[in-house]
Motif scaffolding. Sequence first.
Motif, PDB file in Angstrom:
ATOM      1  N   ILE A 135       0.827  -1.190  -0.048  1.00 45.74           N
ATOM      2  CA  ILE A 135       0.016  -0.175   0.188  1.00 45.74           C
ATOM      3  C   ILE A 135       0.980   1.363   0.012  1.00 45.74           C
ATOM      4  O   ILE A 135       1.872   1.365   0.603  1.00 45.74           O
ATOM      5  CB  ILE A 135      -0.542  -0.104   0.914  1.00 45.74           C
ATOM      6  CG1 ILE A 135      -1.400  -1.730   0.961  1.00 45.74           C
ATOM      7  CG2 ILE A 135      -2.393   0.871   1.376  1.00 45.74           C
ATOM      8  CD1 ILE A 135      -2.311  -1.249   2.767  1.00 45.74           C
ATOM      9  N   CYS A 178      -0.870  -0.300  -3.711  1.00 48.43           N
ATOM     10  CA  CYS A 178      -2.646   0.057  -4.179  1.00 48.43           C
ATOM     11  C   CYS A 178      -2.030   1.921  -3.738  1.00 48.43           C
ATOM     12  O   CYS A 178      -1.206   1.350  -2.928  1.00 48.43           O
ATOM     13  CB  CYS A 178      -3.881  -0.474  -3.896  1.00 48.43           C
ATOM     14  SG  CYS A 178      -3.520  -0.473  -1.806  1.00 48.43           S
ATOM     15  N   ALA A 224      -3.625   4.865  -0.237  1.00 46.48           N
ATOM     16  CA  ALA A 224      -4.408   5.095   0.020  1.00 46.48           C
ATOM     17  C   ALA A 224      -4.242   6.515   0.653  1.00 46.48           C
ATOM     18  O   ALA A 224      -3.132   6.578   0.719  1.00 46.48           O
ATOM     19  CB  ALA A 224      -4.487   4.146   1.070  1.00 46.48           C
ATOM     20  N   ILE A 260      -9.023  -1.678   0.940  1.00 48.70           N
ATOM     21  CA  ILE A 260      -7.722  -2.108   0.731  1.00 48.70           C
ATOM     22  C   ILE A 260      -8.102  -4.553   0.406  1.00 48.70           C
ATOM     23  O   ILE A 260      -7.573  -4.079  -0.383  1.00 48.70           O
ATOM     24  CB  ILE A 260      -6.695  -2.064   1.240  1.00 48.70           C
ATOM     25  CG1 ILE A 260      -6.232  -0.473   1.291  1.00 48.70           C
ATOM     26  CG2 ILE A 260      -5.652  -3.012   0.992  1.00 48.70           C
ATOM     27  CD1 ILE A 260      -5.800  -0.145   2.580  1.00 48.70           C
ATOM     28  N   LYS A 280      -7.243  -5.956  -3.147  1.00 51.05           N
ATOM     29  CA  LYS A 280      -6.027  -6.757  -2.824  1.00 51.05           C
ATOM     30  C   LYS A 280      -6.415  -8.400  -3.659  1.00 51.05           C
ATOM     31  O   LYS A 280      -6.149  -9.838  -4.130  1.00 51.05           O
ATOM     32  CB  LYS A 280      -5.912  -7.512  -1.922  1.00 51.05           C
ATOM     33  CG  LYS A 280      -4.702  -8.209  -1.332  1.00 51.05           C
ATOM     34  CD  LYS A 280      -4.161  -8.834   0.543  1.00 51.05           C
ATOM     35  CE  LYS A 280      -3.110  -9.577  -0.209  1.00 51.05           C
ATOM     36  NZ  LYS A 280      -4.472 -11.125   0.495  1.00 51.05           N
TER      37      LYS A 280
END
Length: 740
Positions: A386, A453, A455, A509, A513
Amino acid sequence: MTTDSAQPTDSADEFDAWMSALQGGITPEEGALLRRLASQVRTGCIVEVGSYRGKSAVALASGVHARPEPERPAIYCVEPHRPFVGFYGGAFGPEDRGAYYEAMCRTGAFRNVALIGLSSEQITPGWTDPVGLLFLDGDHRYEGVRRDFECWEPHVAPGGLVVFDDATDPNCGPHRLIAELLETGRYRHRETIGKVVVLESLGTGSSRAQPAQDSRPRRLLIACHELIATGGLLRFDRVGRVLRDWGHEVAFVGLAEAPTAPMTDAFHLPMLTPDEAASRHWDAVMVPGAGFPETTIAQLHRFRDDRYGVRVQHILNDSTRRQAFLAVNAALAPHVVLFNNRHWPVGTFTEFSADRFQVLLGAVDLSTFRPRSYRSHPQTRGRWVIGGQAGKNPGPLIEALALLPSEVVLRLFGSDGLNLAQSHAELIASGRLELTGMRIGDDLARFYAEVDCVAMTETFAGWSNLVAEAMASGVPVVCTGHGTLDLARHEETALVVDDPTPDALAAAIARLKDDAILCRNLTEQALETIRPYSWEAYARKLLELTRHDFRHHYLHDPASGLYGKWPLDDRLRGLMPLIERSAGLSVIDFGAAEGFVARELLRRGASQVLGFELDPGRVAAANELCAPFGPSRFRVADLSDWHRFRSTHADVIEDGYDIVLYLGLQHHLPCGDRLETLDGAAALARRYFAIRTTPSIYEQDAIDARLRASGFEPIASTEDAATNGRSYLGAARIFERRCA
């Protein structure tokens, strides 16, 4: 079916019959508009994007047929007729092509119309003909209509018309795009009929080339406390480099008496001292944000000198920093206020002062931040990384790690001002938390390329660079709605969490995933969304918005080219009882502003309107706004001296009017003269007198008692209350003259 000897009709009755008989999305009234506009095209061809079953094409062909044959512009209908579900849920497809052909043959429109069965992006790269009328009626989603517009705009002739269908629905893409186009200054609103809006190109350049009016090199100054590598200042360094490449001069001026931050490699523009800046003349001075010490804010007063040109205040955050921005506003006294986000709806910034208020959203370096040709899911088997920022509320994200599998790692960039290295040493030692330090340019691009990703957990923000850069890099995003209103649409371009709690973040998240298809869909749509936000586009718009048009805008209505701070509803509040009675009545409008109240009276059948306003720009706007709706005339006038006013305008003022509007004037007039002006205006009212002013002036001038003594009785009253973050137009009261 009509044979091929049929001709497009010149008869109004036949045209009305076709508009009623044919199937399509336009009304007969809107069809008549298209017919009229097509008949007026003198330069270039006509292009329609989205033709469905040909009804609007018939309207265009009818307008063209009214012209002598050698002067008839060609009409091209761009319509692939592929299966498609529209914005409002309608299903379209190949069967509509048959109906289109039938309409062409039945009406004879085929003689002037050619169908191109491809999409805009396939056609325009090789297009050479100028376009005099562009009618956009295809995909009404924002991304779709923007794509079609950007494909065709370079081909629109100066003075050409761009027409949008379904453009009055605030939830529909054309409405949003129109507001953005009007803010650029490249277009002006010409008219609206039904749900169709017509814009006229002012010939100042397309979105793909620097406007011709910017050919003169300009000097722009950016005022700051000192150069610290923050998102706000880096933004201006980045746009400054673009402007410098175009031949303009851009520089910072530092106001700190004893700077503490050394100049870093992050900045490329020169830094001037206040004395160096004061020795030259500038076209505009800009103040980004409000994160300055009070001593620096106090110095902003110096930029009121004419040598600094147009004063521009940039608001780079949401309304939580209101008081700081108000302090800058009071010190700078800007001509223009630019918001870099839509967290400030119209009506929430009425305490601010400026001639014009507009939105200039952020940008992203699309050449640096771009997706790799292939992204795996995850990129490293058995690991999910992340990405986030160390200095932007990382706490909930760090806590979310405890709710996620052990293979999930959090990697944060930015300076460790929150001392995470010490407070989370155990997580760092375990490998679940990584602090990578400052990342800029290509180094930051590599950061995005190496995470699975991103965040964003901010709870207040203006424009989120993190989200914009991640989207441009093809990285799936979890974010809040702060600073992302124009980018993040839940489950379309990102997963949006209302409250960035550890539970909510962990759940979002985990979805990314576990779902490669979701990641792919989000990133593909995010790339389409972020593509228009280049630094080049930002620079062009900045140049346009930092020019002063010498008008003080009062109301906010981009469709009419107005960018004031007051919503239209506020201007009309409390006046509906009068507007509803206005049919057949004459009106004199003191303090007419841009003519919106007058227009509503004319729409309801008022027989005539004579208006007066001190600001020449507003008078010009009122004349333009009201002319299509009935007999109206507006003049520049100073009402502070009633006798001088009457003698100056005796040639147009009659002995009396059915309605007298006296809105927002009394509290602006000199104390010693305003009662005479009030009495003189009221004496002209044969039936109704409408006044709006502040409660203190109502009481101080005993206005109710004064009007009663003059033969009036109150029939309606709206007592506006000031709301949080919002100034105050005053209370509207309507009086009716008693019968003798």
